[in-house]
Design an enzyme around this catalytic site. Structure first.
Site, PDB file in Angstrom:
ATOM      1  N   TYR A 191       6.379   8.129  -2.010  1.00 52.45           N
ATOM      2  CA  TYR A 191       5.220   8.389  -2.640  1.00 52.45           C
ATOM      3  C   TYR A 191       4.846   9.924  -2.322  1.00 52.45           C
ATOM      4  O   TYR A 191       4.347  10.706  -3.537  1.00 52.45           O
ATOM      5  CB  TYR A 191       4.072   7.439  -1.883  1.00 52.45           C
ATOM      6  CG  TYR A 191       2.914   7.544  -2.254  1.00 52.45           C
ATOM      7  CD1 TYR A 191       2.537   6.866  -3.527  1.00 52.45           C
ATOM      8  CD2 TYR A 191       1.699   8.394  -1.886  1.00 52.45           C
ATOM      9  CE1 TYR A 191       1.032   6.732  -4.116  1.00 52.45           C
ATOM     10  CE2 TYR A 191       0.295   8.500  -2.494  1.00 52.45           C
ATOM     11  CZ  TYR A 191       0.036   7.777  -3.541  1.00 52.45           C
ATOM     12  OH  TYR A 191      -1.126   7.577  -4.198  1.00 52.45           O
ATOM     13  N   ARG A 214      -7.485   3.696  -5.567  1.00 53.05           N
ATOM     14  CA  ARG A 214      -8.564   4.134  -4.626  1.00 53.05           C
ATOM     15  C   ARG A 214      -8.475   5.753  -4.726  1.00 53.05           C
ATOM     16  O   ARG A 214      -8.852   6.391  -5.894  1.00 53.05           O
ATOM     17  CB  ARG A 214      -8.537   3.847  -2.946  1.00 53.05           C
ATOM     18  CG  ARG A 214      -9.619   4.099  -2.331  1.00 53.05           C
ATOM     19  CD  ARG A 214      -9.464   3.588  -0.839  1.00 53.05           C
ATOM     20  NE  ARG A 214      -8.502   3.990  -0.292  1.00 53.05           N
ATOM     21  CZ  ARG A 214      -8.321   5.111   0.659  1.00 53.05           C
ATOM     22  NH1 ARG A 214      -9.678   5.729   0.936  1.00 53.05           N
ATOM     23  NH2 ARG A 214      -7.403   5.850   1.169  1.00 53.05           N
ATOM     24  N   LYS A 215      -7.919   6.452  -3.822  1.00 45.31           N
ATOM     25  CA  LYS A 215      -7.766   8.132  -3.844  1.00 45.31           C
ATOM     26  C   LYS A 215      -6.552   8.640  -4.206  1.00 45.31           C
ATOM     27  O   LYS A 215      -6.251   9.549  -4.691  1.00 45.31           O
ATOM     28  CB  LYS A 215      -8.223   8.552  -2.448  1.00 45.31           C
ATOM     29  CG  LYS A 215      -9.788   8.750  -2.281  1.00 45.31           C
ATOM     30  CD  LYS A 215      -9.741   9.041  -0.608  1.00 45.31           C
ATOM     31  CE  LYS A 215     -10.881  10.123  -0.171  1.00 45.31           C
ATOM     32  NZ  LYS A 215     -10.626  10.466   1.142  1.00 45.31           N
ATOM     33  N   HIS A 238       7.672  -7.517  -1.453  1.00 46.41           N
ATOM     34  CA  HIS A 238       7.259  -6.656  -0.244  1.00 46.41           C
ATOM     35  C   HIS A 238       8.250  -7.175   0.854  1.00 46.41           C
ATOM     36  O   HIS A 238       8.139  -6.885   1.751  1.00 46.41           O
ATOM     37  CB  HIS A 238       5.935  -6.950  -0.048  1.00 46.41           C
ATOM     38  CG  HIS A 238       4.629  -6.323  -0.734  1.00 46.41           C
ATOM     39  ND1 HIS A 238       4.943  -5.130  -1.152  1.00 46.41           N
ATOM     40  CD2 HIS A 238       3.544  -6.588  -0.935  1.00 46.41           C
ATOM     41  CE1 HIS A 238       3.826  -4.645  -1.957  1.00 46.41           C
ATOM     42  NE2 HIS A 238       2.976  -5.834  -1.737  1.00 46.41           N
ATOM     43  N   THR A 272       3.164   0.804  -5.059  1.00 49.70           N
ATOM     44  CA  THR A 272       3.341  -0.276  -5.596  1.00 49.70           C
ATOM     45  C   THR A 272       3.205  -0.377  -7.016  1.00 49.70           C
ATOM     46  O   THR A 272       3.718  -0.298  -8.128  1.00 49.70           O
ATOM     47  CB  THR A 272       3.235  -1.677  -4.921  1.00 49.70           C
ATOM     48  OG1 THR A 272       3.264  -1.596  -3.830  1.00 49.70           O
ATOM     49  CG2 THR A 272       4.513  -2.795  -5.547  1.00 49.70           C
ATOM     50  N   THR A 273       1.617  -0.094  -7.134  1.00 45.43           N
ATOM     51  CA  THR A 273       1.143  -0.007  -8.459  1.00 45.43           C
ATOM     52  C   THR A 273       1.733   0.994  -9.582  1.00 45.43           C
ATOM     53  O   THR A 273       1.838   0.662 -10.614  1.00 45.43           O
ATOM     54  CB  THR A 273      -0.477   0.027  -8.522  1.00 45.43           C
ATOM     55  OG1 THR A 273      -0.871  -0.828  -7.302  1.00 45.43           O
ATOM     56  CG2 THR A 273      -1.050  -0.321  -9.759  1.00 45.43           C
ATOM     57  N   TRP A 274       1.718   2.023  -8.713  1.00 50.65           N
ATOM     58  CA  TRP A 274       2.237   3.264  -9.389  1.00 50.65           C
ATOM     59  C   TRP A 274       3.666   3.013 -10.057  1.00 50.65           C
ATOM     60  O   TRP A 274       4.119   3.319 -11.197  1.00 50.65           O
ATOM     61  CB  TRP A 274       2.148   4.379  -8.690  1.00 50.65           C
ATOM     62  CG  TRP A 274       2.301   5.841  -9.371  1.00 50.65           C
ATOM     63  CD1 TRP A 274       2.249   6.232 -10.649  1.00 50.65           C
ATOM     64  CD2 TRP A 274       2.364   7.094  -8.597  1.00 50.65           C
ATOM     65  NE1 TRP A 274       2.348   7.459 -10.704  1.00 50.65           N
ATOM     66  CE2 TRP A 274       2.359   8.117  -9.571  1.00 50.65           C
ATOM     67  CE3 TRP A 274       2.667   7.331  -7.207  1.00 50.65           C
ATOM     68  CZ2 TRP A 274       2.389   9.558  -9.145  1.00 50.65           C
ATOM     69  CZ3 TRP A 274       2.459   8.783  -6.881  1.00 50.65           C
ATOM     70  CH2 TRP A 274       2.607   9.842  -7.878  1.00 50.65           C
ATOM     71  N   LYS A 307       0.713  -1.085  -0.056  1.00 51.91           N
ATOM     72  CA  LYS A 307      -0.137   0.042  -0.090  1.00 51.91           C
ATOM     73  C   LYS A 307       0.832   1.030   0.039  1.00 51.91           C
ATOM     74  O   LYS A 307       0.370   2.440   0.471  1.00 51.91           O
ATOM     75  CB  LYS A 307      -0.875   0.066   1.067  1.00 51.91           C
ATOM     76  CG  LYS A 307      -1.708  -1.205   1.316  1.00 51.91           C
ATOM     77  CD  LYS A 307      -2.676  -1.251   0.093  1.00 51.91           C
ATOM     78  CE  LYS A 307      -2.981  -2.687  -0.390  1.00 51.91           C
ATOM     79  NZ  LYS A 307      -3.404  -2.735  -1.768  1.00 51.91           N
ATOM     80  N   SER A 308       1.941   1.119  -0.531  1.00 52.85           N
ATOM     81  CA  SER A 308       2.903   2.279  -0.535  1.00 52.85           C
ATOM     82  C   SER A 308       3.302   3.105  -2.042  1.00 52.85           C
ATOM     83  O   SER A 308       3.870   3.916  -2.116  1.00 52.85           O
ATOM     84  CB  SER A 308       4.352   1.956   0.085  1.00 52.85           C
ATOM     85  OG  SER A 308       4.187   1.474   1.176  1.00 52.85           O
TER      86      SER A 308
HETATM   87  P1  PAP Z   1      -0.238  -3.177  -3.281  1.00 57.50           P
HETATM   88  O1  PAP Z   1       0.708  -3.163  -1.923  1.00 57.50           O
HETATM   89  O2  PAP Z   1      -1.448  -3.821  -3.053  1.00 57.50           O
HETATM   90  O3  PAP Z   1       0.517  -3.459  -4.454  1.00 57.50           O
HETATM   91  P2  PAP Z   1       0.060  -0.122  -3.824  1.00 57.50           P
HETATM   92  O4  PAP Z   1      -0.226   0.063  -5.075  1.00 57.50           O
HETATM   93  O5  PAP Z   1       1.269  -0.270  -3.217  1.00 57.50           O
HETATM   94  O6  PAP Z   1      -0.746  -1.416  -3.152  1.00 57.50           O
HETATM   95  O7  PAP Z   1      -0.721   0.898  -2.879  1.00 57.50           O
HETATM   96  C1  PAP Z   1      -2.199   1.121  -3.298  1.00 57.50           C
HETATM   97  C2  PAP Z   1      -2.256   2.940  -3.085  1.00 57.50           C
HETATM   98  O8  PAP Z   1      -1.684   3.441  -4.205  1.00 57.50           O
HETATM   99  C3  PAP Z   1      -3.646   3.380  -2.726  1.00 57.50           C
HETATM  100  O9  PAP Z   1      -3.844   4.419  -2.158  1.00 57.50           O
HETATM  101  P3  PAP Z   1      -5.027   4.765  -1.276  1.00 57.50           P
HETATM  102  O10 PAP Z   1      -5.695   3.527  -0.864  1.00 57.50           O
HETATM  103  O11 PAP Z   1      -4.602   5.755  -0.293  1.00 57.50           O
HETATM  104  O12 PAP Z   1      -5.808   5.710  -2.473  1.00 57.50           O
HETATM  105  C4  PAP Z   1      -3.907   3.456  -4.527  1.00 57.50           C
HETATM  106  O13 PAP Z   1      -4.971   4.339  -4.754  1.00 57.50           O
HETATM  107  C5  PAP Z   1      -2.711   4.140  -4.857  1.00 57.50           C
HETATM  108  N1  PAP Z   1      -2.401   4.151  -6.156  1.00 57.50           N
HETATM  109  C6  PAP Z   1      -2.491   3.311  -7.167  1.00 57.50           C
HETATM  110  N2  PAP Z   1      -2.396   3.467  -8.359  1.00 57.50           N
HETATM  111  C7  PAP Z   1      -1.769   4.829  -8.161  1.00 57.50           C
HETATM  112  C8  PAP Z   1      -1.262   5.810  -9.142  1.00 57.50           C
HETATM  113  N3  PAP Z   1      -1.437   5.719 -10.554  1.00 57.50           N
HETATM  114  N4  PAP Z   1      -0.992   7.018  -8.808  1.00 57.50           N
HETATM  115  C9  PAP Z   1      -0.955   7.215  -7.556  1.00 57.50           C
HETATM  116  N5  PAP Z   1      -1.422   6.736  -6.635  1.00 57.50           N
HETATM  117  C10 PAP Z   1      -1.920   5.159  -7.122  1.00 57.50           C
END
Ligand code: PAP
Length: 332
Positions: free
Chosen positions: A232, A298-299, A144, A76-78, A73-74
Site C-alpha cells: 500500500y 476514510r483517510k 482474505h 483491498t478496495t483500491w 484493511k490493507s
Molecule cells: P476491506 O478489508 O474492508 O476491504 P480495505 O479496502 O482493504 O478494506 O482497506 C480500507 C482502507 O483503504 C481505508 O484506510 P484508512 O482507514 O487508513 O483510511 C481506506 O480509506 C483505504 N482506501 C479505500 N479506498 C482507497 C483508494 N481508492 N485509495 C487509497 N486508499 C483507499
C-alpha cells in the site's frame, strides 16, 4: 445488537454438521464479536470458516481467474478498483460514463470467496462473473484467506494472485475505525486497546497478521509469475510505477500510445480515494449484506497510526513484527 443484525460472516448459523465436528477439534477463542477457531494457521469466525471450506472443496477455477488477496484493511478496495479499471479500459474509450466503477462499488464487482460467494452455499452462481463477450476480461475474485488455503481451492490451476500488504499499525487503526462504525458503537480508546491486544497476540480475525503476510511473501518469491506482492505504501508513493507493474503482471501492460495519451493517470484518477468516495453509490449505497459502501473510504493515509498509538504501543508491535519477519527479507 440483536443476533439477526449481527454481520453474517461473524455469526455461526450456516455451519454444517461436518464443520461443527471439525471446529471441535480446532483451537478456539472468543472476542467481543463472536467465536473464532484456528484453521490452517488462521483465525476465522465460524461462518467465514464454513465459507472458506465451501470454497476449498467446491470452487472450480479457470486458468485465467485472478485472485486479489489481502489482510483486511490493507487496501483491498483500491486494488479491486484498479484491477477492474485495467481490464475495462479498452471498453470505455467512447463510453466513459458507463464505466462499472461509476455505478457500483469495487466490492460488489469483485466478491470475496469466503465472506460473499461461498458464505451461505457451496454452489454459488458464478455466471455473473464469467468472462463477458470480451475475452480480455478474466473473472476477478477476492479473498482474505492466507495463500496455502487459497491454493487448495485453486487445485493446481495457474491463476494469478495479487496480494496487497500494508503496515500493520495503519491496518490496526483502519480496522479500529471500521469496526466501530460497522458495529455502530462509539470509537473509543478501549476498543483500540482490545484490538491492539488481539493483534499482538495473533488471535484476531485472519491473524496472525505476520503469518498471513509471510504466506504471500514467500509465495511471491517462490513463484513470481503467479503471485505478485504489492505494498500500500509503495502504491501511495509511486502509483504510476506500481500500476504499470500490476498491469504487466496481469498480462495487460500499457502500450506506449496509452501512456502518451495519459491512460495510466486516467485509471489512477478514476480509482483515487477522492474520486471513488465522491460517487453517489459510495455515499449512499449498501450491499445486500455487509458494510455500507461509505465505510470503505476514510483517510487512506500512510502513517495515520502515529496519531493514535502511544509510543509504547508502537514499540511493542514494531518489536513483534520485526521478530516475526526476521530472516524473511520482508520489512516495513
Ligand atoms: P476491506 O478489508 O474492508 O476491504 P480495505 O479496502 O482493504 O478494506 O482497506 C480500507 C482502507 O483503504 C481505508 O484506510 P484508512 O482507514 O487508513 O483510511 C481506506 O480509506 C483505504 N482506501 C479505500 N479506498 C482507497 C483508494 N481508492 N485509495 C487509497 N486508499 C483507499
Amino acid at each position: 445488537m440483536a443476533h439477526n443484525e449481527h454481520p453474517a460472516n461473524l455469526r455461526e448459523d450456516y455451519i454444517t454438521e461436518e464443520t461443527r465436528k471439525l471446529i471441535s477439534s480446532l483451537p478456539t477463542n472468543k472476542d467481543s464479536q463472536g467465536s473464532l477457531c484456528k484453521y490452517q494457521g488462521s483465525w476465522y469466525y465460524y461462518n467465514t470458516l464454513q465459507g472458506a471450506i465451501n470454497f476449498k472443496n467446491h470452487f472450480q477455477p479457470q486458468e485465467t481467474d485472478i485472485i486479489l488477496a489481502s489482510f483486511p484493511k490493507s487496501g483491498t478496495t483500491w486494488l479491486k478498483a484498479l484491477t477492474v479499471a485495467l481490464f475495462e479500459r479498452s471498453k470505455h474509450h467512447n463510453d466513459p460514463l458507463n464505466h462499472p466503477l461509476l455505478s457500483d462499488n469495487p466490492h460488489s464487482i469483485v466478491p470475496f470467496f469466503e465472506s460473499n460467494l461461498y458464505l451461505r452455499t457451496s454452489t454459488p452462481d458464478l455466471t455473473k462473473y464469467s468472462s463477458s463477450s470480451s475475452s480480455s476480461s478474466p473473472r476477478l475474485f477476492a479473498t482474505h484467506m492466507p495463500l496455502h488455503t487459497v491454493k487448495e481451492g485453486l487445485k493446481g490451476s495457474p491463476c494469478k494472485i495479487v496480494y496487497m500488504c500494508r503496515n500493520v499499525k495503519d491496518v490496526l487503526i483502519s480496522l479500529w475505525y471500521f469496526k466501530c462504525k460497522y458495529l455502530k458503537i462509539e470509537v473509543t480508546r478501549s476498543v483500540l486497546e482490545s484490538t491492539f491486544e488481539s493483534f499482538c497476540g495473533g488471535g484476531n480475525f485472519y491473524g496472525p497478521f505476520w503469518d498471513h503476510v509471510l504466506s504471500y511473501w514467500r509465495g511471491s518469491l517462490e513463484d513470481p509469475s503467479h503471485v505478485l506482492f504489492m505494498k500500500y505504501e509503495e502504491m501511495r508513493e509511486e502509483p504510476y510505477v506500481q500500476l504499470k507493474r500490476l498491469a504487466e503482471f496481469l498480462g495487460c501492460p500499457f502500450t506506449e500510445e496509452e501512456e502518451e495519451e495519459g491512460g495510466v493517470n486516467k485509471i489512477l484518477e478514476l480509482c483515487s480515494l477522492r474520486s471513488l468516495s465522491d460517487l453517489k453509490i459510495s455515499k449512499s449505497g449498501k450491499p445486500d449484506s455487509g458494510a455500507d459502501y461509505k465505510l470503505c473510504f476514510r483517510k487512506g493515509e500512510v502513517g495515520d497510526s502515529k496519531n493514535h498509538l502511544s509510543h509504547e504501543m508502537e514499540m511493542r508491535i514494531d518489536m513483534i513484527v520485526e521478530e516475526k519477519l526476521k530472516g524473511s527479507g520482508l520489512s516495513f
